[in-house]
Design a protein around this motif. Structure first.
Motif, PDB file in Angstrom:
ATOM      1  N   GLN A 193     -12.019   5.181  -0.983  1.00 55.18           N
ATOM      2  CA  GLN A 193     -10.852   5.231  -0.106  1.00 55.18           C
ATOM      3  C   GLN A 193     -11.041   4.159   0.967  1.00 55.18           C
ATOM      4  O   GLN A 193     -12.116   4.042   1.551  1.00 55.18           O
ATOM      5  CB  GLN A 193     -10.725   6.601   0.569  1.00 55.18           C
ATOM      6  CG  GLN A 193     -10.216   7.683  -0.348  1.00 55.18           C
ATOM      7  CD  GLN A 193      -8.727   7.546  -0.619  1.00 55.18           C
ATOM      8  OE1 GLN A 193      -7.944   7.300   0.275  1.00 55.18           O
ATOM      9  NE2 GLN A 193      -8.355   7.698  -1.869  1.00 55.18           N
ATOM     10  N   VAL A 194     -10.004   3.390   1.206  1.00 56.23           N
ATOM     11  CA  VAL A 194     -10.043   2.299   2.181  1.00 56.23           C
ATOM     12  C   VAL A 194      -9.202   2.692   3.388  1.00 56.23           C
ATOM     13  O   VAL A 194      -8.074   3.144   3.238  1.00 56.23           O
ATOM     14  CB  VAL A 194      -9.509   0.995   1.553  1.00 56.23           C
ATOM     15  CG1 VAL A 194      -9.485  -0.121   2.579  1.00 56.23           C
ATOM     16  CG2 VAL A 194     -10.339   0.605   0.339  1.00 56.23           C
ATOM     17  N   LEU A 208       0.835  -1.210   0.000  1.00 53.93           N
ATOM     18  CA  LEU A 208       0.000   0.000   0.000  1.00 53.93           C
ATOM     19  C   LEU A 208       0.865   1.253   0.000  1.00 53.93           C
ATOM     20  O   LEU A 208       0.557   2.236  -0.678  1.00 53.93           O
ATOM     21  CB  LEU A 208      -0.945  -0.004   1.197  1.00 53.93           C
ATOM     22  CG  LEU A 208      -2.040  -1.071   1.167  1.00 53.93           C
ATOM     23  CD1 LEU A 208      -2.801  -1.092   2.485  1.00 53.93           C
ATOM     24  CD2 LEU A 208      -2.974  -0.864  -0.010  1.00 53.93           C
ATOM     25  N   SER A 216       1.903   1.987  -3.379  1.00 49.16           N
ATOM     26  CA  SER A 216       0.811   2.502  -4.222  1.00 49.16           C
ATOM     27  C   SER A 216       0.608   3.999  -4.039  1.00 49.16           C
ATOM     28  O   SER A 216       0.098   4.675  -4.939  1.00 49.16           O
ATOM     29  CB  SER A 216      -0.502   1.768  -3.932  1.00 49.16           C
ATOM     30  OG  SER A 216      -1.112   2.235  -2.731  1.00 49.16           O
ATOM     31  N   ASP A 229     -14.989   4.210  -7.222  1.00 46.67           N
ATOM     32  CA  ASP A 229     -13.695   4.592  -6.659  1.00 46.67           C
ATOM     33  C   ASP A 229     -13.905   4.906  -5.178  1.00 46.67           C
ATOM     34  O   ASP A 229     -14.756   5.733  -4.831  1.00 46.67           O
ATOM     35  CB  ASP A 229     -13.181   5.824  -7.398  1.00 46.67           C
ATOM     36  CG  ASP A 229     -11.717   6.089  -7.151  1.00 46.67           C
ATOM     37  OD1 ASP A 229     -10.975   5.142  -6.854  1.00 46.67           O
ATOM     38  OD2 ASP A 229     -11.324   7.262  -7.270  1.00 46.67           O
ATOM     39  N   GLU A 253      -0.938   6.896  -6.596  1.00 48.63           N
ATOM     40  CA  GLU A 253      -2.364   7.004  -6.302  1.00 48.63           C
ATOM     41  C   GLU A 253      -2.588   7.930  -5.112  1.00 48.63           C
ATOM     42  O   GLU A 253      -1.736   8.021  -4.226  1.00 48.63           O
ATOM     43  CB  GLU A 253      -2.943   5.625  -5.962  1.00 48.63           C
ATOM     44  CG  GLU A 253      -2.876   4.629  -7.087  1.00 48.63           C
ATOM     45  CD  GLU A 253      -3.835   4.935  -8.215  1.00 48.63           C
ATOM     46  OE1 GLU A 253      -4.815   5.671  -7.998  1.00 48.63           O
ATOM     47  OE2 GLU A 253      -3.608   4.436  -9.331  1.00 48.63           O
ATOM     48  N   THR A 279      -6.101   4.420   1.464  1.00 46.47           N
ATOM     49  CA  THR A 279      -5.632   4.179   0.105  1.00 46.47           C
ATOM     50  C   THR A 279      -6.802   4.016  -0.848  1.00 46.47           C
ATOM     51  O   THR A 279      -7.910   3.654  -0.451  1.00 46.47           O
ATOM     52  CB  THR A 279      -4.751   2.921   0.045  1.00 46.47           C
ATOM     53  OG1 THR A 279      -5.467   1.818   0.591  1.00 46.47           O
ATOM     54  CG2 THR A 279      -3.453   3.120   0.814  1.00 46.47           C
ATOM     55  N   ARG A 280      -6.533   4.278  -2.121  1.00 45.37           N
ATOM     56  CA  ARG A 280      -7.545   4.186  -3.167  1.00 45.37           C
ATOM     57  C   ARG A 280      -7.756   2.730  -3.553  1.00 45.37           C
ATOM     58  O   ARG A 280      -6.821   1.944  -3.601  1.00 45.37           O
ATOM     59  CB  ARG A 280      -7.080   4.965  -4.381  1.00 45.37           C
ATOM     60  CG  ARG A 280      -8.027   4.900  -5.543  1.00 45.37           C
ATOM     61  CD  ARG A 280      -7.454   5.649  -6.754  1.00 45.37           C
ATOM     62  NE  ARG A 280      -8.344   5.554  -7.882  1.00 45.37           N
ATOM     63  CZ  ARG A 280      -8.315   4.582  -8.776  1.00 45.37           C
ATOM     64  NH1 ARG A 280      -7.430   3.613  -8.683  1.00 45.37           N
ATOM     65  NH2 ARG A 280      -9.166   4.568  -9.782  1.00 45.37           N
ATOM     66  N   ASN A 281      -9.014   2.401  -3.842  1.00 43.26           N
ATOM     67  CA  ASN A 281      -9.341   1.085  -4.342  1.00 43.26           C
ATOM     68  C   ASN A 281     -10.588   1.200  -5.200  1.00 43.26           C
ATOM     69  O   ASN A 281     -11.239   2.239  -5.216  1.00 43.26           O
ATOM     70  CB  ASN A 281      -9.555   0.092  -3.194  1.00 43.26           C
ATOM     71  CG  ASN A 281      -9.207  -1.322  -3.586  1.00 43.26           C
ATOM     72  OD1 ASN A 281      -9.445  -1.746  -4.712  1.00 43.26           O
ATOM     73  ND2 ASN A 281      -8.635  -2.063  -2.651  1.00 43.26           N
TER      74      ASN A 281
END
Length: 99
Positions: free
Chosen positions: A77-78, A36, A39, A75, A43, A63-65
């Protein structure tokens, strides 16, 4: 306690804290954190740490997922993983990192 963005020099301390926080799953979480973290170069996202007396006592990543929702990809955010040093758990650090 200070909440701040993770710095490159925090990497080893964050990984060790996550390893301790997640016990037998710690090595898996450290690999996830490393992936992550990588990434975040390309990202949008954020990695935060909680520092107390110069020691990393907690961390969280946003993080983006992509969520495969009915009829479309979304889209998102996690918030994960959230880890707090075992000696500091139940002291409000996790909640402070989320806020």
């Amino acid at each position: 306690m200070l909440i701040r963005e993770e710095r490159p020099e925090d990497r080893d301390a964050v990984n060790e804290m996550q390893r301790q926080a997640f016990g037998s799953e710690g090595d898996v979480i450290v690999r996830l954190v490393d992936d992550l973290r990588a990434s975040l170069v390309n990202e949008p996202g954020l990695s935060l740490v909680a520092e107390d007396d110069g020691h990393i006592v907690g961390s969280v990543m946003f993080t983006r997922n992509i969520l495969d929702a009915p009829k479309r990809l979304v889209d998102v955010q996690v918030l994960s993983p959230l880890g707090v040093a075992p000696t500091e758990q139940r002291s409000g650090i996790g909640g402070a990192l989320v806020r």
